[in-house]
Design a protein around this motif. Structure first.
Motif, PDB file in Angstrom:
ATOM      1  N   LEU A  79       0.491  -0.875   0.135  1.00  0.00           N
ATOM      2  CA  LEU A  79      -0.311   0.004  -0.362  1.00  0.00           C
ATOM      3  C   LEU A  79       0.538   1.153   0.266  1.00  0.00           C
ATOM      4  O   LEU A  79       1.576   1.333   0.385  1.00  0.00           O
ATOM      5  CB  LEU A  79      -0.997  -0.236   1.186  1.00  0.00           C
ATOM      6  N   VAL A  80       0.519   2.346  -1.096  1.00  0.00           N
ATOM      7  CA  VAL A  80       1.305   3.390  -1.404  1.00  0.00           C
ATOM      8  C   VAL A  80       0.312   5.048  -1.012  1.00  0.00           C
ATOM      9  O   VAL A  80       1.389   5.731  -0.331  1.00  0.00           O
ATOM     10  CB  VAL A  80       2.125   3.378  -2.156  1.00  0.00           C
ATOM     11  N   ALA A  81      -0.859   4.476  -0.892  1.00  0.00           N
ATOM     12  CA  ALA A  81      -1.882   5.702  -1.131  1.00  0.00           C
ATOM     13  C   ALA A  81      -3.434   5.251  -0.508  1.00  0.00           C
ATOM     14  O   ALA A  81      -3.556   4.164  -1.394  1.00  0.00           O
ATOM     15  CB  ALA A  81      -2.032   6.519  -1.901  1.00  0.00           C
ATOM     16  N   VAL A  82      -3.746   5.783  -0.469  1.00  0.00           N
ATOM     17  CA  VAL A  82      -5.413   5.621  -0.153  1.00  0.00           C
ATOM     18  C   VAL A  82      -6.492   7.245  -0.929  1.00  0.00           C
ATOM     19  O   VAL A  82      -5.861   7.898   0.294  1.00  0.00           O
ATOM     20  CB  VAL A  82      -6.306   5.607   1.035  1.00  0.00           C
ATOM     21  N   ARG A  83      -6.824   6.965  -1.838  1.00  0.00           N
ATOM     22  CA  ARG A  83      -7.765   7.716  -1.839  1.00  0.00           C
ATOM     23  C   ARG A  83      -9.185   7.515  -2.273  1.00  0.00           C
ATOM     24  O   ARG A  83     -10.019   6.477  -2.610  1.00  0.00           O
ATOM     25  CB  ARG A  83      -7.388   8.312  -3.547  1.00  0.00           C
ATOM     26  N   PHE A  84     -10.009   8.382  -1.714  1.00  0.00           N
ATOM     27  CA  PHE A  84     -11.301   8.616  -1.711  1.00  0.00           C
ATOM     28  C   PHE A  84     -12.067   8.906  -2.539  1.00  0.00           C
ATOM     29  O   PHE A  84     -11.769   9.464  -3.440  1.00  0.00           O
ATOM     30  CB  PHE A  84     -11.713   9.510  -0.214  1.00  0.00           C
ATOM     31  N   GLU A  85     -12.914   7.923  -2.809  1.00  0.00           N
ATOM     32  CA  GLU A  85     -13.380   8.445  -4.015  1.00  0.00           C
ATOM     33  C   GLU A  85     -15.216   8.820  -4.183  1.00  0.00           C
ATOM     34  O   GLU A  85     -15.867   9.245  -5.009  1.00  0.00           O
ATOM     35  CB  GLU A  85     -14.011   7.090  -4.500  1.00  0.00           C
ATOM     36  N   ASP A  86     -15.843   8.652  -2.662  1.00  0.00           N
ATOM     37  CA  ASP A  86     -17.150   8.810  -2.612  1.00  0.00           C
ATOM     38  C   ASP A  86     -17.257  10.571  -1.770  1.00  0.00           C
ATOM     39  O   ASP A  86     -16.030  11.281  -1.487  1.00  0.00           O
ATOM     40  CB  ASP A  86     -18.129   8.307  -1.638  1.00  0.00           C
ATOM     41  N   ALA A  87     -18.603  10.530  -1.941  1.00  0.00           N
ATOM     42  CA  ALA A  87     -18.838  12.352  -1.638  1.00  0.00           C
ATOM     43  C   ALA A  87     -19.109  12.273  -0.269  1.00  0.00           C
ATOM     44  O   ALA A  87     -19.914  11.045   0.153  1.00  0.00           O
ATOM     45  CB  ALA A  87     -20.049  12.999  -2.176  1.00  0.00           C
TER      46      ALA A  87
ATOM     47  N   ILE B  95      -4.452   9.741   2.242  1.00  0.00           N
ATOM     48  CA  ILE B  95      -4.424   9.439   2.904  1.00  0.00           C
ATOM     49  C   ILE B  95      -2.636   8.361   2.378  1.00  0.00           C
ATOM     50  O   ILE B  95      -2.830   7.425   1.507  1.00  0.00           O
ATOM     51  CB  ILE B  95      -4.663   7.992   3.671  1.00  0.00           C
ATOM     52  N   THR B  96      -0.827   9.467   2.881  1.00  0.00           N
ATOM     53  CA  THR B  96      -0.633   8.590   1.728  1.00  0.00           C
ATOM     54  C   THR B  96       0.351   7.749   2.919  1.00  0.00           C
ATOM     55  O   THR B  96       0.683   8.072   3.991  1.00  0.00           O
ATOM     56  CB  THR B  96       1.033   9.694   1.305  1.00  0.00           C
ATOM     57  N   VAL B  97       0.755   6.559   2.167  1.00  0.00           N
ATOM     58  CA  VAL B  97       1.317   5.840   2.905  1.00  0.00           C
ATOM     59  C   VAL B  97       3.297   5.795   2.477  1.00  0.00           C
ATOM     60  O   VAL B  97       4.698   5.743   3.376  1.00  0.00           O
ATOM     61  CB  VAL B  97       1.432   4.553   3.021  1.00  0.00           C
ATOM     62  N   GLY B  98       3.184   5.614   0.877  1.00  0.00           N
ATOM     63  CA  GLY B  98       4.758   6.052   0.353  1.00  0.00           C
ATOM     64  C   GLY B  98       4.843   6.789   0.000  1.00  0.00           C
ATOM     65  O   GLY B  98       3.761   8.105  -0.629  1.00  0.00           O
ATOM     66  N   PRO B  99       5.830   7.043  -1.144  1.00  0.00           N
ATOM     67  CA  PRO B  99       5.553   8.435  -2.150  1.00  0.00           C
ATOM     68  C   PRO B  99       5.170   7.554  -3.466  1.00  0.00           C
ATOM     69  O   PRO B  99       4.659   7.082  -3.951  1.00  0.00           O
ATOM     70  CB  PRO B  99       7.336   8.355  -2.395  1.00  0.00           C
ATOM     71  N   PRO B 100       4.720   9.153  -3.590  1.00  0.00           N
ATOM     72  CA  PRO B 100       3.552   9.534  -5.025  1.00  0.00           C
ATOM     73  C   PRO B 100       4.560   7.904  -5.855  1.00  0.00           C
ATOM     74  O   PRO B 100       3.957   7.663  -7.821  1.00  0.00           O
ATOM     75  CB  PRO B 100       3.221  10.639  -5.772  1.00  0.00           C
ATOM     76  N   SER B 101       5.743   8.214  -6.011  1.00  0.00           N
ATOM     77  CA  SER B 101       7.023   7.853  -7.524  1.00  0.00           C
ATOM     78  C   SER B 101       7.079   6.329  -7.259  1.00  0.00           C
ATOM     79  O   SER B 101       7.325   5.728  -7.845  1.00  0.00           O
ATOM     80  CB  SER B 101       8.125   8.262  -6.855  1.00  0.00           C
ATOM     81  N   ALA B 102       6.829   5.865  -6.021  1.00  0.00           N
ATOM     82  CA  ALA B 102       6.231   4.185  -5.952  1.00  0.00           C
ATOM     83  C   ALA B 102       5.191   3.726  -6.721  1.00  0.00           C
ATOM     84  O   ALA B 102       4.999   2.885  -6.118  1.00  0.00           O
ATOM     85  CB  ALA B 102       6.314   3.416  -3.978  1.00  0.00           C
ATOM     86  N   VAL B 103       3.880   4.455  -7.273  1.00  0.00           N
ATOM     87  CA  VAL B 103       2.783   4.337  -7.495  1.00  0.00           C
ATOM     88  C   VAL B 103       3.159   3.132  -8.437  1.00  0.00           C
ATOM     89  O   VAL B 103       3.377   3.620  -9.570  1.00  0.00           O
ATOM     90  CB  VAL B 103       1.771   5.057  -7.313  1.00  0.00           C
ATOM     91  N   ALA B 104       2.580   2.045  -8.563  1.00  0.00           N
ATOM     92  CA  ALA B 104       2.464   0.810  -9.879  1.00  0.00           C
ATOM     93  C   ALA B 104       1.187   1.109 -10.326  1.00  0.00           C
ATOM     94  O   ALA B 104       0.465   0.171 -11.488  1.00  0.00           O
ATOM     95  CB  ALA B 104       3.233   0.171  -9.908  1.00  0.00           C
ATOM     96  N   SER B 105      -0.134   0.793  -9.095  1.00  0.00           N
ATOM     97  CA  SER B 105      -1.311   0.233  -9.981  1.00  0.00           C
ATOM     98  C   SER B 105      -2.415   0.921  -8.930  1.00  0.00           C
ATOM     99  O   SER B 105      -1.964   1.371  -7.862  1.00  0.00           O
ATOM    100  CB  SER B 105      -1.410  -1.027  -9.679  1.00  0.00           C
TER     101      SER B 105
END
Length: 112
Positions: free
Chosen positions: A46-54, A60-70
């Motif tokens: 896990l690198v991040a969590v992005r909320f999609e709902d209203a 929430i970030t866990v790691g650096p954006p550069s680590a995101v693969a999917s």
């Protein structure tokens, strides 16, 4: 644009196959299910969590954006304490293994 808050720890609960992502900044007024996208690195951590709902919630970030693969979609339980519970964690992320980006542990702690 959503703001971003850092996770303080990631805890894995083997009995319920639940990953607990702790943050002090992101609180829910009451426990509620939320649609999210989980950012994973190439190994599946896990690198991040992005909320999609209203209404929009901070990501929430866990790691650096550069680590995101999917990205994968999921539903999480957002708690009043600021903790997010990701159920069926083994199917979504490598929660049962040490997260390289933030403090990690097993919950409850094994007895010694």
């Amino acid at each position: 644009m959503q703001s971003s808050h850092a996770a303080t720890s990631v805890l894995y609960e083997p009995a319920g196959d639940t990953l607990r992502v702790r943050t002090v900044e992101v609180r829910s007024p009451a426990p509620a299910m939320r649609d999210v996208s989980l950012a994973l690195d190439a190994a599946g951590h896990l690198v991040a969590v992005r909320f999609e709902d209203a209404p929009p919630r901070p990501s929430i970030t866990v790691g650096p954006p550069s680590a995101v693969a999917s990205w994968v979609g999921a539903r999480v339980l957002a708690m009043e304490s600021g903790e997010l519970l990701i159920t069926m964690a083994a199917k979504r992320v490598r929660g049962h293994e040490r997260n390289p980006y933030v403090a990690w542990g097993v919950y409850p702690a094994p007895s010694t």
